[in-house]
Design an enzyme around this catalytic site. Structure first.
Site, PDB file in Angstrom:
ATOM      1  N   HIS B 143       0.872  -1.176   0.000  1.00 27.48           N
ATOM      2  CA  HIS B 143       0.000   0.000   0.000  1.00 27.48           C
ATOM      3  C   HIS B 143       0.912   1.230   0.000  1.00 27.48           C
ATOM      4  O   HIS B 143       2.017   1.187   0.538  1.00 27.48           O
ATOM      5  CB  HIS B 143      -0.838  -0.037   1.280  1.00 27.48           C
ATOM      6  CG  HIS B 143      -1.911   0.995   1.399  1.00 27.48           C
ATOM      7  ND1 HIS B 143      -1.650   2.295   1.761  1.00 27.48           N
ATOM      8  CD2 HIS B 143      -3.243   0.913   1.213  1.00 27.48           C
ATOM      9  CE1 HIS B 143      -2.795   2.963   1.801  1.00 27.48           C
ATOM     10  NE2 HIS B 143      -3.776   2.158   1.478  1.00 27.48           N
ATOM     11  N   ASP B 220       3.033  -4.851   7.812  1.00 32.38           N
ATOM     12  CA  ASP B 220       1.811  -4.077   7.687  1.00 32.38           C
ATOM     13  C   ASP B 220       0.643  -5.042   7.905  1.00 32.38           C
ATOM     14  O   ASP B 220       0.319  -5.843   7.037  1.00 32.38           O
ATOM     15  CB  ASP B 220       1.731  -3.436   6.290  1.00 32.38           C
ATOM     16  CG  ASP B 220       0.440  -2.655   6.085  1.00 32.38           C
ATOM     17  OD1 ASP B 220      -0.410  -2.653   6.993  1.00 32.38           O
ATOM     18  OD2 ASP B 220       0.298  -2.034   5.013  1.00 32.38           O
ATOM     19  N   GLN B 223      -4.528  -5.272   6.911  1.00 30.77           N
ATOM     20  CA  GLN B 223      -5.531  -6.225   6.429  1.00 30.77           C
ATOM     21  C   GLN B 223      -5.468  -7.540   7.186  1.00 30.77           C
ATOM     22  O   GLN B 223      -6.504  -8.092   7.548  1.00 30.77           O
ATOM     23  CB  GLN B 223      -5.331  -6.492   4.925  1.00 30.77           C
ATOM     24  CG  GLN B 223      -5.525  -5.278   4.036  1.00 30.77           C
ATOM     25  CD  GLN B 223      -6.942  -4.724   4.059  1.00 30.77           C
ATOM     26  OE1 GLN B 223      -7.904  -5.419   4.399  1.00 30.77           O
ATOM     27  NE2 GLN B 223      -7.095  -3.453   3.719  1.00 30.77           N
ATOM     28  N   LYS B 246     -10.439  -0.422  10.261  1.00 31.15           N
ATOM     29  CA  LYS B 246     -10.661  -1.640   9.477  1.00 31.15           C
ATOM     30  C   LYS B 246     -11.006  -2.816  10.398  1.00 31.15           C
ATOM     31  O   LYS B 246     -11.459  -3.854   9.935  1.00 31.15           O
ATOM     32  CB  LYS B 246      -9.420  -1.979   8.647  1.00 31.15           C
ATOM     33  CG  LYS B 246      -9.124  -0.942   7.555  1.00 31.15           C
ATOM     34  CD  LYS B 246      -7.994  -1.390   6.666  1.00 31.15           C
ATOM     35  CE  LYS B 246      -7.273  -0.246   5.997  1.00 31.15           C
ATOM     36  NZ  LYS B 246      -7.921   0.219   4.770  1.00 31.15           N
ATOM     37  N   CYS B 384      -4.751   2.498  -3.773  1.00 29.23           N
ATOM     38  CA  CYS B 384      -3.516   2.981  -3.157  1.00 29.23           C
ATOM     39  C   CYS B 384      -2.373   2.008  -3.378  1.00 29.23           C
ATOM     40  O   CYS B 384      -1.523   1.821  -2.506  1.00 29.23           O
ATOM     41  CB  CYS B 384      -3.663   3.231  -1.656  1.00 29.23           C
ATOM     42  SG  CYS B 384      -4.901   4.450  -1.233  1.00 29.23           S
TER      43      CYS B 384
END
Ligand SMILES: Cc1ncc(COP(=O)(O)O)c(C=O)c1O
Lengths: 156, 426
Positions: B143, B220, B223, B246, B384
């Site tokens: 991202h 990261d 998600q 999220k 993104c």
């Protein structure tokens, strides 16, 4: 399921979207500019051939985009042929108002070729879709940049 | 906690849950969209949770109750409410630590979102530990939040940015990864799960290889942390980042997990109140980690909301959520196979419930507008992740992403709407 989308995607738009006119980089042109819509990834380029008196002799475009942006670019290139720079700018101004403003808010952009503007009415549906206005105006912004930009000669 | 969630907490969290009852916790899911006078709209089919998830009543209520009963500034008052507020806010630090299986709350830094966490690591850890000629190794599926902060740092101090390629099925090229772990690489910063492809990367293996060569590792988890259980100690992450909105929590709060020894040696990110132990005009002494990184009044209300969100997903069980979403994913992939001209980007074996797709001859933007009319909310565009779009030779995709509350019936609605879109443009 999609009945109320017929205003946005009129038959003319679907047709121009499927079979864009004046598509492809021409062998010769003397002005060009790119348009980029980072929201949706659309990128198009507009190629103009200006006559010595500054009028638009020929207009082409290429690049990828949604049905709205492809149809708008295709219609634009058809309409611009033979127009003076002032006429092209007036059309852009009227078209931009049509896409973004209610009728009573439209401003004066100078005399406009009514017949040409009539053809652009098929895109008036985008006013109800604020997220899609950029798609409809992308080619026109590129055209405007090409008109006012540096002269560029074709490499072919 | 809903009575349903309470029961689940009591019976253990691996059992599948009743999705129709869970949906009742999310007020927004019962609305319709595109209503017109005299005509009911379409039921909302929300397939954009990867962009931001909807919030359960438990989160909404916790924030409202906090504002009505307990709100004050934190860490700076002796009065009753300030203490209450501080306790509730700090309780979320404990919950976030437990959620990631971090050893303690001292490992948890609150940020504004995931993006700020990347910038914090780049500017604080990066400036203290990297010099010109060093490299940060990212991947081709990052991202922009895990690309641009490193580019800023590159332009500031002259580091290099290296990129692990992505294979055709959307998995990370692990052979190339191993080869890229050269001496100049000091930090490996890779996504645990791709927001476009859904690919779940082998975090443990990534960390093992990197640590064997003495490198620091950041994941990261924006998600990955919402689609299944995460254990930062099992993975052996040095940094792990996720974002509250999220995870069914509010916007305005993100989490940076950092190994304590590393955090302790990092200089402050921003200066101000709350992050200092003493200030004079000559010299300022900074507080210990994690407080050193939290300058100014923090997102207190959002912090309380995130705590409620963590309670909520924990009660349902991250394993159960994972299993539920995997069933939806398998069903959706299977049904979408029948749509002519539909191409799914990302078919790696380990995949979160995120499906990016293109349909031949129809631009994603048009797909998005038509699906929306059918009540189906998907995201269209570059997500993104522009370099990844280029890698797959597409300008944009449509993306359907599933959350804990989606149903098989919604998958059907999606598939039918895609088919109808095709005949509309056909
Ligand atoms: C993989 C990934 N990383 C980072 C982010 C950034 O999250 P935020 O915008 O909350 O900072 C997102 C979401 O947009 C994401 O999907």
């Amino acid at each position: 399921m999609f009945d109320d989308l017929r205003d946005l995607y009129q038959e003319v738009i679907l047709d121009h979207g499927r079979n864009p006119r004046n598509f492809g980089r021409p062998d010769s042109f003397n002005r060009t500019a790119k348009g980029d819509n980072p929201m949706c990834g659309d990128k198009i380029a507009v190629y103009l051939t200006l006559a010595p008196d500054g009028s638009i002799q020929d207009a082409h475009f290429d690049g990828r985009g949604c049905a709205i942006s492809q149809a708008s670019a295709s219609l634009m290139t058809e309409i611009l042929k033979g127009k003076s720079q002032a006429e092209a700018e007036a059309l852009f101004g009227h078209f931009h108002d049509m896409c973004t403003k209610d009728d009573h808010e439209h401003t004066d952009h100078g005399p406009v070729d009514e017949e040409a503007f009539e053809k652009l009415q098929v895109l008036s549906g985008v006013r109800e879709f604020p997220m899609r206005v950029k798609c409809a105006t992308l080619a026109w912004h590129a055209m405007n940049a090409a008109l006012h930009g540096e002269e560029k000669t074709s490499t072919e | 906690m809903s009575s349903h969630a309470a029961v689940r907490a009591a019976i253990g969290d691996n059992a599948p849950y009743d999705v129709m009852r869970v949906r009742q916790d999310f007020p927004i899911l019962s609305r319709t969209v595109h209503d017109k006078p005299g005509r009911a709209g379409k039921p909302l089919v929300y397939l954009d949770s990867a962009a931001s998830a909807q919030k359960p009543r438990q989160v909404i209520d916790a924030m409202k109750r906090f504002l009505e009963e307990d709100y004050a500034n934190v860490h700076r008052g002796v009065h009753f409410l300030s203490q209450r507020s501080t306790d509730l806010y700090e309780a979320t630090r404990d919950k976030a630590a437990a959620f990631l299986n971090a050893p303690s709350r001292e490992h948890i830094v609150f940020t504004r979102n995931a993006t700020e966490a990347f910038n914090l690591v780049a500017q604080s850890w990066g400036r203290a530990n990297l010099k010109a000629g060093d490299a940060v190794l990212i991947s081709g599926m990052e991202h922009h939040a895990n690309i641009v902060p490193w580019q800023l740092l590159r332009d500031q101090i002259g580091i290099a940015l290296k990129v692990v390629p992505v294979l055709d099925d959307g998995s990370l090229d692990m052979d190339a990864y191993a080869d890229l772990l050269t001496d100049d690489v000091k930090l490996v910063a890779i996504t645990h799960a791709s927001n476009v492809l859904g690919t779940i990367n082998p975090a443990k293996e990534i960390a093992r290889l990197a640590h064997a060569r003495g490198k620091t590792v950041l994941f990261d988890g924006s998600q990955a942390a919402v689609h299944g259980p995460v254990d930062v100690r099992a993975i052996d992450a040095d940094f792990y980042i996720f974002t509250g909105h999220k995870l069914y929590g509010p916007t305005g709060i993100g989490v940076l997990y950092g190994r304590k020894e590393i955090l302790d040696r990092m200089p402050p990110y921003q200066g101000g109140g709350d992050m200092i132990s003493s200030v004079s005009f000559e010299e300022t002494v900074y507080r210990e980690a994690p407080y050193r990184f939290e300058a100014g009044t923090p997102p207190i209300i959002e912090g309380v909301g995130l705590g409620a969100a963590i309670d909520y997903v924990t009660a349902l069980g991250m394993d159960a959520i994972h299993a539920h979403e995997q069933r939806l994913l398998a069903h959706a992939m299977d049904r979408l196979k029948d749509v002519d001209g539909l191409r799914v980007l990302g078919t790696a074996p380990a995949k979160a419930a995120i499906i990016s797709f293109t349909v031949e001859g129809i631009h994603p933007h048009d797909i998005g507008t038509l699906l929306d009319r059918a009540g189906v909310a998907v995201r269209v565009g570059r997500h993104c992740a522009e370099p990844l779009m280029d890698r797959f030779g597409v300008g944009a995709t449509a993306r359907a992403s599933f959350g804990l509350y989606n149903t098989e019936a919604e998958v059907e609605t999606l598939v039918e709407a895609v088919k109808a879109t095709k005949s509309f443009f056909g």
